[in-house]
Write a protein that holds these residues in place. Structure first.
Motif, mmCIF file in Angstrom:
data_model
loop_
_atom_site.group_PDB
_atom_site.id
_atom_site.type_symbol
_atom_site.label_atom_id
_atom_site.label_comp_id
_atom_site.label_asym_id
_atom_site.label_seq_id
_atom_site.Cartn_x
_atom_site.Cartn_y
_atom_site.Cartn_z
ATOM 1 N N ARG B 24 -11.339 16.333 2.660
ATOM 2 C CA ARG B 24 -12.321 14.770 2.826
ATOM 3 C C ARG B 24 -11.362 13.479 1.778
ATOM 4 O O ARG B 24 -11.696 12.312 3.330
ATOM 5 C CB ARG B 24 -13.305 15.266 1.416
ATOM 6 N N THR B 27 -9.719 12.289 4.986
ATOM 7 C CA THR B 27 -9.914 11.708 6.079
ATOM 8 C C THR B 27 -11.461 10.315 5.794
ATOM 9 O O THR B 27 -12.321 9.836 6.831
ATOM 10 C CB THR B 27 -10.862 12.656 6.347
ATOM 11 N N THR B 28 -11.338 10.415 4.959
ATOM 12 C CA THR B 28 -12.326 9.454 4.144
ATOM 13 C C THR B 28 -12.225 7.545 3.425
ATOM 14 O O THR B 28 -11.356 7.638 3.247
ATOM 15 C CB THR B 28 -12.738 9.581 2.820
ATOM 16 N N ARG B 149 -5.431 9.161 5.304
ATOM 17 C CA ARG B 149 -4.719 8.448 3.655
ATOM 18 C C ARG B 149 -3.918 9.189 3.606
ATOM 19 O O ARG B 149 -2.919 9.757 3.684
ATOM 20 C CB ARG B 149 -5.964 8.777 2.627
ATOM 21 N N THR B 178 -10.890 1.831 11.264
ATOM 22 C CA THR B 178 -10.749 2.369 9.816
ATOM 23 C C THR B 178 -9.451 1.904 9.466
ATOM 24 O O THR B 178 -8.639 2.192 10.195
ATOM 25 C CB THR B 178 -11.289 4.130 9.601
#
Lengths: 658, 191
Positions: B24, B27-28, B149, B178
């Protein structure tokens, strides 16, 4: 299955296959325990490293002006903690077990995955995988290695599909890169598996050698029948026990245990039954010992138990001995047979009764031997006072044996006379004399009891009978002797199964007519095994040998039994003769003995007649024969022969007073 | 046995949760708001070559991946660009060692963005946001160039930026890239 050698050496032990596998498992388990401990430390260090690494790369995350602990650091702490503490707990509480190895493999591979992620998928981080696989290979467990490889391959596949950038540095899934990574694992695994297989082969060979060595040692140190340690192992163990006791200032007891009448029981049961008996004895003794005690079979029916003292109480050995004796209160059951069994136990204690193993065993053996002599089925603790005389006795016994071999023994003959006006000579009593080569004449009062204690009395008795028969035959042949020579018989001789046959054989060997020999048996000897004695005496009387009961009045006899025996003569002990003229009680006793004997058809001989008053009284009381210093002392063969010659020359039975 | 089963089950659950958190976080994506389509003239009077603005939070370690990827891209690009690092500045950072400013990037200017005014003006809410303007001041690219990230590597954003630099024209995915990094400011509190 291992192939058997075509020509095995006769003494080469064939390793039991199950034993080899069990030994391999044991060695692998011990090996894995060591690896587990190393892995526990490795994983703890690894966890610390993961936290340090996360802190070094990105200690904090920011949102504007606000900072917080970077999620990577939190994950390194908590997630890394789970991956570390779970296997460490398994290692702590289930070391060496298979499940622990699998847990270590899975968590170690997941830790590799975490470190790769923290390093943003850098290729250098992948070396952690190979290092982990190499460490896991130390377990020598192929399945563990394969599981670890499967875990990392699965992790790479899933991340390759869902997070390709974390593995391959690209947002697009790259199957060939996954194959490349997997290929490296397989390449590494091949070498590791080959190494594991080679190591396991080595372990198997080592296990076989270990079992062979153990079997050889077992044969060298253990008794095949009972499985107990043998004498050589006992000797080594005892030396170590003494060293340890000396260092710790502690003590222990040594119990020497011998089965009573083992030879007779073994003859009764046969060898296989005897073996079963010995096996059961070992079990019964062992059941009364605690785990710290040592029990060995040192040969035949002999066992030695070493009992460590409790709270330095020296009598613990005696408690154990009593317990062992209770264990033998039940008979031995073999098929349809029930046989009562018992043991004699001798006890010595370290350091009180000896400072080395030979001394301890010797003293315990002495104590056991004393138990045998005084009645068996009991125990005795050695004491130096009690056995001080044994040393002297051993010397005397050796001396007596030598005397027998070197003809220092001879017979003296004391005449026996009929009472009455002419004191007619009716025969002699043969008495043993020992002329020591150095010390001169040894009194029978010294060596006869020794001979009885040591069992040498049997040899003395045989010698006396042979000599008396030879002499009687000679004198009869020369017309010198019409009467008989009385020979004393001991209880040990009477206890032999073949006693009567051996006496008859002796007479036949020397061509001695049975009426020329009379056997004197004490009433105590008759009562020891009455049925056997009765059988012997009946056989001997049927052959024609006369039997007299000696020292009457001093032993413990049953008149009811005595009357069953057909005896020729009853000899009144000198104890009563001594006071026959001066003591009314003795006179009365002698009178009644004479009356009883005559009623039963026996003649009566009074021993130890030393004065005229005794002689006269005995004659008045109706005593048939007289023996004593008043009329004649025991003389050697030559003087006795001279006496007989003079009597024959004079053709008179009267003898002058000595 | 029961204890062992409970331990293993709990550990398995914890491992799954850990992996979930890891994925999470990686990939956030960060927050984004639209950048000005035209480069304000008061900021850059004239430009002879494309202007590449990289908005960074000085304490964000994940932005190192952006620099690494950007260096790779600029080495691949056929056109040169003027590179400006807009570094968010705040009193909260004083006394702290910043993220290593000696990036692999070369020939760049550093603009200190006190209080994040410029970041707000250009809508660069997340560290690692890149804006590419043409010499004619038109926006050619907006967004991040890393796939996740703190992970350098190829991504749709890096491919789009490279295409924009080489072609000098915006691509269909210019505004859909993104960005992964620490927030410079929260869109809910633009300040």
């Amino acid at each position: 299955m291992p192939s058997k050698p075509s020509n095995p050496a006769p003494c080469t032990p064939q390793p039991d296959l199950l034993g080899v596998e069990a030994e391999v498992r044991r060695q692998v388990t011990n090996h894995c325990r060591r690896i587990d401990r190393n892995f526990a430390w490795l994983m703890l260090l690894q966890w610390a490293f993961a936290i340090a690494y996360a802190l070094w790369i990105s200690p904090l995350a920011w949102a504007g002006d606000t900072s917080y602990l970077h999620p990577h650091v939190s994950l390194a702490i908590f997630y890394g903690g789970v991956l570390t503490l779970v296997p460490v707990l398994f290692i702590r509480y289930a070391p060496g077990q298979r499940v622990t190895r699998f847990v270590v493999a899975v968590t170690q591979m997941l830790m590799s995955a975490l470190l790769i992620h923290l390093a943003a998928g850098r290729i250098e981080a992948h070396f952690h995988i190979f290092g982990s696989l190499a460490f896991l290979a130390f377990y020598l467990d192929l399945q563990v290695l394969l599981v670890a490889s499967a875990i990392i391959a699965l992790d790479h596949y899933l991340r390759g599909v869902f997070l390709p950038f974390s593995i391959f540095g690209s947002y697009e899934p790259q199957p060939w890169r996954w194959l490349e990574h997997t290929g490296w694992f397989i390449f590494c695994d091949v070498f590791l598996i080959l190494g594991c297989s080679s190591r396991r082969r080595g372990l198997r060979e080592a296990a076989k050698r270990h079992i062979e060595r153990a079997a050889l040692l077992r044969r060298a140190h253990y008794d095949a029948l009972t499985g107990l340690p043998n004498r050589s192992y006992l000797s080594e163990w005892l030396k170590d026990a003494i060293r340890e006791a000396e260092a710790n200032h502690s003590c222990f007891s040594c119990l020497y245990i011998d089965l009573d009448r083992f030879k007779e029981i073994n003859d009764q049961l046969g060898h296989s039954g005897g073996d079963r008996l010995l096996a059961e004895i070992a079990l019964r003794i062992r059941s009364r010992l605690d785990d710290g005690a040592f029990l060995a079979r040192i040969g035949g029916d002999e066992f030695v138990a070493i009992i460590l003292e409790v709270d330095s109480k020296p009598l613990h050995g005696e408690e154990v001995a009593r317990s062992i004796l209770r264990a033998f209160s039940q008979p031995f059951r073999d098929q349809e047979t029930q046989i009562p069994i018992g043991v004699s136990i001798g006890i010595s204690a370290y350091p009180r009764h000896g400072s080395d193993e030979a001394e301890l065993l010797h003293h315990a053996d002495q104590a056991m031997f004393r138990v045998k002599r005084v009645g068996r089925n009991h125990y005795l603790t050695y004491s130096s006072q009690l056995f001080a005389a044994d040393a002297e006795r051993a010397i005397a016994e050796s001396d007596l044996l030598r005397a027998i071999r070197q003809d220092e023994l001879s017979l003296h003959y004391q005449p026996i006379f009929r009472t009455g006006l002419h004191n007619h000579l009716i025969g002699f009593e043969a008495l043993m004399r020992w002329t020591h080569s150095v010390r001169g004449n040894i009194s029978p009062a010294h060596f006869i009891p020794l001979a009885e204690e040591t069992g040498l009395i049997v040899r003395l008795g045989d010698f006396a009978l042979h000599e008396a028969c030879r002499q009687a035959t000679d004198w009869r042949h020369r017309g010198l002797l019409q009467g008989s020579i009385a020979v004393n018989v001991s209880s040990l001789q009477l206890a032999r199964e073949d006693f009567a046959e051996s006496v008859i054989l002796t007479l036949r060997q020397h061509y001695t007519p049975p009426e020329a020999i009379e056997l004197e048996v004490t009433e105590s000897a008759l009562m020891q095994d009455f049925s056997l004695a009765e059988r012997h005496l009946r056989q001997l009387r049927d052959f024609g040998i006369r039997i007299s009961i000696d020292d009457f009045g001093t032993g413990y006899s049953s008149l009811g039994r005595l009357r069953k025996l057909t005896l020729d003569t009853l000899k009144i002990d000198r104890l009563f003769v001594e006071g026959v003229a001066t003591s009314e009680a003795d006179r009365t006793v002698v009178e009644h003995i004479i009356g009883m004997a005559h009623t039963l058809g026996m003649k009566v001989v009074a021993e130890g007649v030393e004065n005229e008053t005794q002689l006269q009284t005995l004659c008045d009381l109706g005593c048939d024969y007289i023996q004593g210093f008043l009329l004649a002392r025991p003389q050697d063969r030559d003087k006795t022969e001279l006496l007989l010659q003079n009597l024959a020359k004079d053709k008179t039975p009267n003898l002058p007073a000595p | 046995m029961l204890g062992r089963t409970v331990l293993v089950s709990t550990a398995f659950f914890a491992i799954l949760c850990g992996w979930f958190q890891l994925v999470r976080f990686s990939t956030t994506a960060g927050e984004q708001s639209p950048a000005p389509v035209l480069l304000p003239a008061d900021l850059v009077p004239s430009a002879s070559q494309p202007l590449l603005l990289v908005f960074v939070h000085p304490q964000c370690s994940c932005t190192a991946a952006t620099f690494e990827q950007l260096d790779r891209l600029l080495n691949q690009a056929t056109q040169s660009v003027e590179l400006v690092l807009v570094v968010y500045d705040s009193a909260a950072f004083h006394g702290r060692p910043p993220m290593d400013a000696s990036t692999p990037l070369h020939h760049h200017r550093v603009l200190v963005d006190t209080g994040g005014r410029l970041a707000r003006r250009f809508g660069a809410a997340t560290s690692g946001e890149i804006l590419l303007y043409s010499p004619a001041r038109r926006l050619l690219f907006q967004g991040g160039i890393t796939p996740g990230r703190a992970h350098a590597g190829d991504s749709p954003g890096s491919q789009a930026l490279l295409a924009a630099i080489d072609s000098g024209r915006p691509t269909p995915s210019t505004f859909q890239n993104t960005v992964f990094g620490c927030p410079i400011f929260r869109l809910a509190h633009p300040g």
